[in-house]
Motif scaffolding. Structure first.
Motif, short mmCIF file in Angstrom:
data_model
loop_
_atom_site.label_atom_id
_atom_site.label_comp_id
_atom_site.label_asym_id
_atom_site.label_seq_id
_atom_site.Cartn_x
_atom_site.Cartn_y
_atom_site.Cartn_z
N THR A 101 41.97 74.10 60.88
CA THR A 101 42.20 72.47 62.15
C THR A 101 42.01 72.79 63.28
O THR A 101 42.55 71.39 63.67
N ILE A 127 42.13 63.73 75.96
CA ILE A 127 43.10 65.14 75.57
C ILE A 127 43.22 66.59 75.90
O ILE A 127 42.68 67.41 75.33
N TYR A 181 52.67 67.82 75.38
CA TYR A 181 52.88 67.05 73.63
C TYR A 181 54.05 67.05 73.17
O TYR A 181 54.87 68.13 73.82
N LEU A 182 54.13 65.72 72.03
CA LEU A 182 55.29 67.00 71.58
C LEU A 182 55.54 68.06 70.54
O LEU A 182 56.27 68.22 70.34
N HIS A 183 54.44 67.62 69.89
CA HIS A 183 54.13 69.15 69.20
C HIS A 183 54.31 70.31 69.96
O HIS A 183 53.43 69.97 71.12
N PRO A 184 54.53 71.83 69.97
CA PRO A 184 55.28 71.72 68.54
C PRO A 184 56.35 72.17 69.47
O PRO A 184 56.64 71.81 70.50
N THR A 211 47.85 72.07 70.56
CA THR A 211 48.26 71.19 70.07
C THR A 211 46.57 70.52 70.59
O THR A 211 46.35 69.17 70.02
N HIS A 265 44.15 70.87 68.00
CA HIS A 265 44.30 69.85 66.34
C HIS A 265 43.78 68.55 66.57
O HIS A 265 43.29 68.00 65.69
N LEU A 266 44.23 68.45 68.21
CA LEU A 266 43.84 66.53 68.24
C LEU A 266 42.72 66.33 68.13
O LEU A 266 42.04 65.71 67.73
N SER A 310 40.00 68.15 67.21
CA SER A 310 39.87 68.37 65.81
C SER A 310 40.34 66.97 64.85
O SER A 310 39.36 66.95 64.25
N SER A 311 40.82 66.67 64.93
CA SER A 311 41.48 65.27 64.37
C SER A 311 40.50 64.26 64.82
O SER A 311 39.90 63.75 63.50
#
Lengths: 164, 164, 164
Positions: B46, B79, B88-91, B112, B115-116, B118-119
């Motif tokens: 991911t 990003i 970022y909010l995560h993690p 994070t 992940h973003l 990749s999204s």
């Protein structure tokens, strides 16, 4: 072999909605009997998307997982929510007439941000099926996103499986 | 006909990694015997993506082709790499506990941005096979990207071919 | 069952081109005889994309539908059109030599923005076929995009249908 099913999720008003459809995806793969192939999880709608991502556990103040909220925040920077007329070229006169003829009110028509976000992320994911399982990775989840914040409504998710 | 294979690539630490997997893709299409269909090149992870792009020949100072570095630079704007806590909010708390329980250290959990990215790019490409060849265009290459800069590790690439 | 066809569209110079290929897609699905499966609409080129979106009816001053122009405008912010040398790392010496050897002039080689936009949107859409129809949603259209503004030329669209 080809196997298809579809189901509905209920989105919310005034916020982006994420729906975890991982269990439905896994179950469909099992029901299909396909051992090697692909599963396509697909949005019927031009203001929605499908992604795969991890679960973030912690929640944001709008009720999203933090990683989902981070994604929304990125889009808020590059494609801000439609808040004041003229932020985007769309919709103009003909689009508004067309929308009205199809029972959409003026607010619902100002969802340009949702159309654009969906264009960039895309409307489907294609996941490899290996040895009878969707290869999501150790922690991968399938999320259906409704970018449209102008109303709550039912949204259709399609699952299509092709393989042997 | 369905044909699947997978292999590993070794990513690097402290930088985004691009892996040219064109030859593996072409060879898999040949081995499959499929004349018309699709080849899906898919990331098991991911925080990774697959794209098709041209070779740029010239290299950037981080060891990427210039066109790859330009793509990284675009993402650095929208990003940015996770450099300071709270970007970022995560993690947050529960994600950090979960990560620790699964053998991931605190640095590895602050990916994070990966992940973003990749999204937004997505985890796979779907390439049409025409007359026994992946239709990449005259200069097209398949690049597997590991967006995660927090550690070097082995990454799994899946190739799935469906057709006749 | 597998069905494939391809056709060409004529892009324009000095502007992004959108081509509505919905009718060709629907007709190909009908010709294929596939009742359940997928249709992949695919760009042969690394500076093009395919998306599904609604028709916006109203037109922008560059001759695009307003929603298409809004998408171009978003990219103009995050990946601006290549207007002055050095905006992007690519192309450099070796890329320029390679391009010249393949009959591409210097202007045509400075299409980095087009390569990057294509990488983010992707080169194909995968649409579910349900009951013999591409499930585009009530108002969904298929748009082939040529991001390359450096010249007018013929572009190849591939349609691949797999199913039963």
């Amino acid at each position: 072999m080809v196997y298809r099913e579809s189901f509905k999720v209920q989105s919310r008003d005034k916020a982006v909605s994420f729906h975890d459809v991982t269990e439905q995806t896994k179950e469909a793969v099992k029901k299909s009997g396909v051992k090697n192939g692909i599963v396509v999880v697909y949005s019927h709608h031009t203001t929605c998307s499908v992604i795969t991502q991890e679960c973030a556990f912690d929640m944001s103040m709008t009720g999203l997982e933090t990683l989902q909220q981070d994604l929304v925040n990125v889009f808020e920077d590059i494609i801000p929510t439609y808040r004041s007329e003229g932020m985007y070229l769309h919709p103009q006169a003909q689009a508004l007439v067309f929308a009205e003829e199809h029972g959409e009110d003026a607010r619902g028509c100002h969802n340009t941000d949702a159309h654009l976000r969906s264009s960039i992320i895309g409307r489907n994911v294609t996941i490899v099926i290996a040895d009878g399982e969707a290869d999501l990775g150790e922690f991968g989840r399938v999320h259906f996103i409704d970018w449209d914040q102008t109303r709550a409504r039912q949204r259709t998710v399609q699952i299509m499986i092709i393989g042997e």
